[in-house]
Design an enzyme around this catalytic site. Structure first.
Site, PDB file in Angstrom:
ATOM      1  N   ASP A 227     -89.099 -91.249 -39.647  1.00 20.50           N
ATOM      2  CA  ASP A 227     -89.549 -92.149 -38.601  1.00 20.50           C
ATOM      3  C   ASP A 227     -90.992 -91.778 -38.287  1.00 20.50           C
ATOM      4  OD1 ASP A 227     -89.292 -94.027 -36.389  1.00 20.50           O
ATOM      5  OD2 ASP A 227     -87.154 -93.566 -36.459  1.00 20.50           O
TER       6      ASP A 227
ATOM      7  N   ASP B  56     -92.309 -97.030 -36.318  1.00 21.43           N
ATOM      8  CA  ASP B  56     -91.908 -97.413 -34.970  1.00 21.43           C
ATOM      9  C   ASP B  56     -92.906 -98.390 -34.335  1.00 21.43           C
ATOM     10  OD1 ASP B  56     -89.955 -96.516 -32.759  1.00 21.43           O
ATOM     11  OD2 ASP B  56     -91.896 -96.279 -31.758  1.00 21.43           O
TER      12      ASP B  56
ATOM     13  N   GLU C 140     -91.175-101.535 -38.033  1.00 19.72           N
ATOM     14  CA  GLU C 140     -90.423-102.129 -36.919  1.00 19.72           C
ATOM     15  C   GLU C 140     -91.373-103.035 -36.146  1.00 19.72           C
ATOM     16  OE1 GLU C 140     -87.870-100.964 -32.921  1.00 19.72           O
ATOM     17  OE2 GLU C 140     -89.809-100.080 -33.340  1.00 19.72           O
TER      18      GLU C 140
ATOM     19  N   HIS D  18     -80.177 -97.465 -33.518  1.00 18.33           N
ATOM     20  CA  HIS D  18     -79.998 -96.647 -32.311  1.00 18.33           C
ATOM     21  C   HIS D  18     -80.409 -97.375 -31.039  1.00 18.33           C
ATOM     22  CE1 HIS D  18     -84.130 -96.427 -33.449  1.00 18.33           C
ATOM     23  NE2 HIS D  18     -84.437 -95.898 -32.276  1.00 18.33           N
ATOM     24  N   ASP D  19     -80.957 -98.589 -31.162  1.00 16.46           N
ATOM     25  CA  ASP D  19     -81.374 -99.359 -29.986  1.00 16.46           C
ATOM     26  C   ASP D  19     -80.442-100.533 -29.684  1.00 16.46           C
ATOM     27  OD1 ASP D  19     -83.697 -97.798 -29.718  1.00 16.46           O
ATOM     28  OD2 ASP D  19     -84.853 -99.121 -31.030  1.00 16.46           O
TER      29      ASP D  19
HETATM   30  C1  NOJ Z   1     -88.594 -98.273 -30.873  1.00 13.85           C
HETATM   31  C2  NOJ Z   1     -87.545 -97.227 -31.054  1.00 13.85           C
HETATM   32  O1  NOJ Z   1     -86.600 -97.674 -31.977  1.00 13.85           O
HETATM   33  C3  NOJ Z   1     -86.973 -96.925 -29.693  1.00 13.85           C
HETATM   34  O2  NOJ Z   1     -85.835 -96.118 -29.752  1.00 13.85           O
HETATM   35  C4  NOJ Z   1     -88.052 -96.303 -28.864  1.00 13.85           C
HETATM   36  O3  NOJ Z   1     -87.592 -96.120 -27.542  1.00 13.85           O
HETATM   37  C5  NOJ Z   1     -89.319 -97.153 -28.832  1.00 13.85           C
HETATM   38  N1  NOJ Z   1     -89.654 -97.717 -30.108  1.00 13.85           N
HETATM   39  C6  NOJ Z   1     -90.479 -96.322 -28.392  1.00 13.85           C
HETATM   40  O4  NOJ Z   1     -90.829 -95.399 -29.380  1.00 13.85           O
END
Ligand code: NOJ
Length: 562
Positions: free
Chosen positions: A98, A206, A264, A336-337
């Site tokens: 990541d 990210d 992302e 994970h989100d």
């Molecule tokens: C995206 C990540 O997937 C998330 O978990 C994170 O809180 C935010 N970006 C900030 O880095």
């Protein structure tokens, strides 16, 4: 020459703090990942994406990095990391890291230097601005813009030492790096090369579409009922994003083979994604778009909107068509989100959990693109039965709850209803390895409780059961290797107006696949002709007796020659 091995690959995401704890401190670690590499090899995945394992105060569970070139002691050491990399490579799995470079931690030495004085050489590595003209620095409303941060509260933090504010789109412990400054970019590129030289196989980047900002930093539009504005028009897909990604490619990836890059990109459009993933433009291999995980979100963030299947099909169909000729899709339900997909778009009741998890996997993996499996998805893990706000640990859930209840006058119950269904902690409860007290995740006290349903839903039981979600995912992943139309076939959506049935074909040369998923708890007939006598390649329930009549949550995959 484009090296696109990843078109035939499946990626598995590991969220290390919740995967497996080898030292009993309640927190997953790299040794725990090493101990379970055989589970991943048996599943058949090709690439592991590791959520951040770098030193971090863990304000946002590692997405706040204080040293980009080391390993968080909670997780292990660089030596253990090298062992993990070797163990993965020995099993023919790659590892991507990541890359969190829209922001660092406020405890990173770059930020420590930057905040130390207005004339520090690193001052300009972050976004520092004075108070709004005519206002008292530090007073409410004096922030340089009216933007809210993703985790609640303003996106600016006042720093008394130098009397200025710094920008943080996420938590105040995640100051945004200033990509306008070429020294910042070069420092990031050097760090990335260092990891590649160490043997890692690429990066998941990210919120990479937020690195270029409109430097005039204008106010955002305030909507009724909110205290802060949405500033995203000024930092999503900003003016220099393509330029930065192309520079990164030149400086980091040129001349290196066998790598995977995935950006992302919340809010990215299909047209932008084509540009980002066109191999001729040398930006990234694929992006994570968000449209299909925002489909159950309405204008009011604190109101649950049920899934409308036709809307989901319209979105994914648009992405398939848009990237059909140029570029490439990533495919995901979970990470994970996101809440667990079987609880979100499937049915996690005991009667239908397993079937709906398999159906969702089938539909996703057989689109054109590279599928991502998030830890536990291969077991059909579900959302956690959260009670009150005190059971959540996620900075986003806690921050948004505070803002909604304390500042915006929402009732705790309406906010909790949404957090229980959509909160990120649903994805973060520990991996369920067996039916022992903490699911085999830890011998200590887990940092977040294990879902009580681990007694029934766990890897050990599923590996022993040929009918399990685990073994179904194995067959699905295997199908990508044995049937070329899965990776390379073109895509045609069928039945766009059907609210229950998701159906499409994939075609490569004279081979055609028909994929159908019943997204409902009742029998459904798919009105598709011409498939009598076709070979049934895969199904999650008893084969349909005749015609295309699917049992609740059934998936079928047929093949024929044309
Ligand atoms: C995206 C990540 O997937 C998330 O978990 C994170 O809180 C935010 N970006 C900030 O880095």
């Amino acid at each position: 020459m484009t090296d696109s091995w990843w078109k035939k690959s499946v990626v598995y995401q590991i969220y290390p703090r919740s995967f497996a704890d080898a030292d009993g401190d309640g927190m997953g670690d790299l040794r725990g990942v090493i101990d379970h590499l055989d589970h991943l090899a048996e599943l058949g995945v090709d690439v592991l994406w590791l959520s951040p394992v770098y030193p971090s105060p863990q304000d946002d569970n590692g997405y706040d990095i204080s040293d980009y070139q080391d390993i968080e002691p909670l997780f292990g050491t660089l030596e253990i990391f090298d062992e993990l990399l070797a163990g993965a490579h020995a099993r023919n799995m790659k590892i991507i890291m990541d890359l969190v470079v829209n922001h660092s931690s406020d405890e990173h030495r770059w930020f420590q230097e930057s905040r130390s004085s207005t004339d520090n050489p690193k001052r300009d590595w972050y976004w520092w601005r004075p108070a709004r003209p005519g206002m008292e620095p530090g007073a409410p409303g004096a922030e340089p813009t009216n933007w809210g941060s993703v985790f609640g509260g303003p996106s600016w933090e006042y720093d008394e030492k130098t009397g200025e504010y710094y920008l943080h789109l996420f938590s105040k412990k995640q100051p945004d790096l200033n990509w306008e400054n070429p020294e910042v970019r070069q420092a990031v590129y050097a760090m990335m090369r260092w990891w590649l030289d160490r043997g890692v196989d690429g990066f998941r980047m990210d919120v990479i579409n937020m690195i270029s900002k409109d430097v005039s930093l204008p106010d955002g539009r305030l909507t009724a009922g909110s205290v802060y504005a949405d500033g995203s028009a000024s930092f999503i897909g900003g003016p220099r994003l393509h330029e930065f990604l192309q520079e990164m490619h030149r400086e980091v990836f040129e001349g290196r083979d066998g790598l995977l890059t995935v950006g992302e990109m919340p809010g990215v459009t299909v047209n932008e994604a084509v540009l980002h993933t066109d191999p001729q433009r040398h930006e990234v291999d694929m992006v994570f778009q968000f449209d299909h995980v925002w489909v159950d979100r309405g204008p009011d963030p604190w109101l649950l909107v049920p899934l409308q299947l036709t809307a989901l099909k319209a979105i994914l169909g648009r992405w398939q068509a848009g990237l059909a000729d140029v570029g490439w899709n990533s495919l995901y339900w979970n990470n994970h989100d996101q809440p667990r997909v079987v609880s979100r778009y499937g049915d996690d009741s005991p009667a239908h959990r397993s079937a709906s998890a398999k159906m969702l996997g089938t539909v996703l993996h057989l689109h054109r693109g590279t599928p991502y499996v998030y830890q536990g998805e291969e077991l059909g893990m579900t959302n956690y039965p959260f009670g009150g706000i005190d059971e959540f640990r996620d900075i986003e859930a806690l921050g948004q709850y505070r803002q909604a209840v304390e500042l915006e006058g929402r009732t705790p119950e309406e906010v909790l209803t949404v957090l229980r269904a959509r909160g990120r902690d649903n994805a973060r409860t520990p991996m369920q390895w067996d039916d022992s007290p903490h699911g085999g995740f830890t011998t200590g006290t887990p940092w977040l409780p294990v879902n009580p349903n681990h007694a029934e839903i766990n890897a050990k039981a599923q590996r022993a059961d040929p009918d399990s979600v685990f073994h179904y995912y194995r067959r699905l992943i295997e199908l990508r290797r044995t049937e070329p139309a899965v990776a390379d076939g073109d895509f045609t959506m069928l039945l766009p107006h059907d609210e229950r049935v998701y159906a499409f074909t994939r075609r490569l040369g004279s081979t055609e696949l028909l994929v159908i998923g019943n997204f409902s708890g009742v029998e459904a007939h798919a009105a598709i002709d011409g498939w009598d006598g076709a070979e049934l390649l895969l199904t999650n329930l008893e084969p349909p007796a005749g015609g295309l009549c699917l049992a609740p949550w059934q998936a079928v995959v047929y093949r024929r020659s044309v």
